[in-house]
Scaffold this motif. Sequence first.
Motif, short mmCIF file in Angstrom:
data_model
loop_
_atom_site.label_atom_id
_atom_site.label_comp_id
_atom_site.label_asym_id
_atom_site.label_seq_id
_atom_site.Cartn_x
_atom_site.Cartn_y
_atom_site.Cartn_z
N TYR B 136 -11.52 -10.23 -0.24
CA TYR B 136 -10.51 -8.99 -0.08
C TYR B 136 -10.50 -7.90 -1.27
O TYR B 136 -10.73 -6.88 -0.80
CB TYR B 136 -9.17 -9.63 -0.17
CG TYR B 136 -8.08 -8.45 -0.27
CD1 TYR B 136 -7.53 -8.19 1.05
CD2 TYR B 136 -7.72 -8.27 -1.36
CE1 TYR B 136 -6.49 -7.08 0.94
CE2 TYR B 136 -6.47 -7.21 -1.49
CZ TYR B 136 -6.11 -6.71 -0.16
OH TYR B 136 -5.11 -5.54 -0.40
N ILE B 137 -10.74 -8.50 -2.49
CA ILE B 137 -10.98 -7.48 -3.43
C ILE B 137 -11.92 -6.47 -3.43
O ILE B 137 -12.24 -5.39 -3.48
CB ILE B 137 -10.70 -8.05 -4.83
CG1 ILE B 137 -9.20 -8.49 -5.24
CG2 ILE B 137 -11.08 -7.13 -6.11
CD1 ILE B 137 -8.85 -9.43 -6.50
N ALA B 138 -13.23 -7.37 -3.16
CA ALA B 138 -14.34 -6.45 -2.94
C ALA B 138 -14.22 -5.52 -1.75
O ALA B 138 -15.04 -4.29 -1.84
CB ALA B 138 -15.61 -7.43 -2.78
N ALA B 139 -13.70 -6.01 -0.63
CA ALA B 139 -13.73 -5.33 0.44
C ALA B 139 -12.62 -3.99 0.64
O ALA B 139 -13.09 -2.75 0.90
CB ALA B 139 -13.24 -6.08 1.80
N THR B 140 -11.67 -3.99 -0.34
CA THR B 140 -10.65 -3.20 -0.54
C THR B 140 -10.81 -2.24 -1.89
O THR B 140 -10.35 -0.84 -1.92
CB THR B 140 -9.24 -3.70 -0.42
OG1 THR B 140 -8.97 -4.79 -1.63
CG2 THR B 140 -9.07 -4.28 0.77
N ASP B 141 -11.20 -2.92 -2.90
CA ASP B 141 -11.39 -2.30 -4.10
C ASP B 141 -9.86 -1.94 -4.67
O ASP B 141 -9.87 -0.97 -5.53
CB ASP B 141 -12.45 -0.81 -4.18
CG ASP B 141 -13.50 -0.99 -4.81
OD1 ASP B 141 -13.39 -2.02 -5.89
OD2 ASP B 141 -14.37 -0.25 -4.75
N ILE B 142 -8.81 -2.46 -4.13
CA ILE B 142 -7.48 -2.04 -4.57
C ILE B 142 -7.34 -2.43 -5.90
O ILE B 142 -6.32 -1.44 -6.84
CB ILE B 142 -6.32 -2.55 -3.66
CG1 ILE B 142 -5.14 -1.76 -3.85
CG2 ILE B 142 -6.13 -4.05 -3.53
CD1 ILE B 142 -5.04 -0.56 -3.81
#
Lengths: 355, 179
Positions: B136-142
Amino acid sequence: MAKQLLKGNVAFAEAAVRFGLQAYFGYPITPQSEALEHLSGRMLREARVFLQAESEVAAINMVYGAACCGVRVMTSTSGPGFSLMAEGLSYIAGSEIPVVVVNMMRGGPGLGNIQPSQADYFFMTKSAGHGDFHPIVLAPASVQEIIDMMGLAFELAEKYRTLVLIAGDGSLGQMMESAELPPMQPLPALRPNWAVTGADGREPNVITSLYLVAEHLEEVNLRLQAKLADIRQHEVRFVEAQTADAELLLVAYGTSGRICTSVMRQARQKGIKVGLLRPQTLWPFPAQRIGELCEQVRGILVVEMSAGQMLEDVDHAAGGRVPIRFHGRMGGMIPMVDDVLADLQALATSLGLAP
Amino acid sequence: MRHQETIFAGFGGQGVLFAGQLLAYAGMSEGLHVTWIPSYGPEMRGGTANCTVILSEQEIGAPVVSHPLSAVVFNVPSLAKYEPLVRPNGLLLVNASLIAAQSAREDIRVVYIPASDIATELGNIRIANMVLLGAYIAATDIVSLDAAKAQLDEHLSDRQRKWLQPNMQALDRGAALVR
């Protein structure tokens, strides 16, 4: 202090400790039980009083007793437990002693459920027990605000010798948010001079709500009403956003209030000139300010997690000057931004304000 | 503006709530406003668990959303519930180890991660939540993966401490599958 990720129930409990809470009496009920869990350990480590009573009736009477002795005291509960406390709340109001009670409202009536609700508005603001009185009712909308309001609650309770209620809801209790706790504050050094502390060398202090002579009880009531008028004049609190050029006004408190912040932002992006008034005190109610805004705005949308309770106070404040629409959810349902926005757009269209 | 609204959903015991909390901690450590709100109905016991996490540069209004920007689904019932709700152009992250179905949505990004299988490979099926969070973090970069790891180090309970390194690896493995 640095910001921490805190659950609403833990946050208000810890804030109370830091604001000098000396005694807590309560009975667990979802959705606020984390407060008791937190305080059970915390108060003991601070060598203060934590007691899980056998019922809410017992808890509120223990609170009553401790408050008579002049210590900083509170309890917390949710709907059904708050109902059980009503007799004690009236005694506390009649005795004019400072007490703070947090009610994390849940779906009702009856046993209802454990989901968030704002349906105890009438109960908390207008009839928290028999007889003529109003508690001060504070309405936090975030974990930070419930922390800050714990301090305010004790301050107001002691300043006016009155009952202060905090009107939260289940979602505020269960939500985690970044927030900052106050530093640990010293306990009150002295007990107030009206408190029951042992009458050695002085006239006894008598704290009672029993006045069998009608003339005496009317005098007590007149004094109480004068105090309430004073509170009404000085303690109204609210937050306003984007009202300067507003043609429409959202009025909502607590969780509904923060939901309306999102509604307002999205509506503004669509070109709807809407502002928000979020009452932080439900009693005294910001009726005067709402009345003033009625000279400016063309319509009001009230949003609550109830069938429309604060709505009646808004209606009264508006005095028929502008149309009022209502968006309410019940039974533990939370109003969704999209749905409220649709209602706001419908109101705008009906007034010829649609962009 | 950095802003994300995410629903994490699965069975009780899959670490759904902790994955959301860790994201909230990471967001907070990077100076974002954060809210984390669980579904707390009686259905939680042995049933479905979900939480909504919002991270934003702006002060957060509504803590719940009907149409999230992202959904991370750990099991089949969660896919059925949240797949239709993800906002167009949003993200749907699927635990492909437990969900055989493919999403029919063409207006969102769907990422399939065999999270439970990777977790099992790392020695503990219960860290599938970290595989999914890494993805999720890799996909959103949030937030940064490093922020999540630092917060994991800080907030993993003493009882789970022995699983710190596998948890870190799980975050990396999930992220690697997206990058």
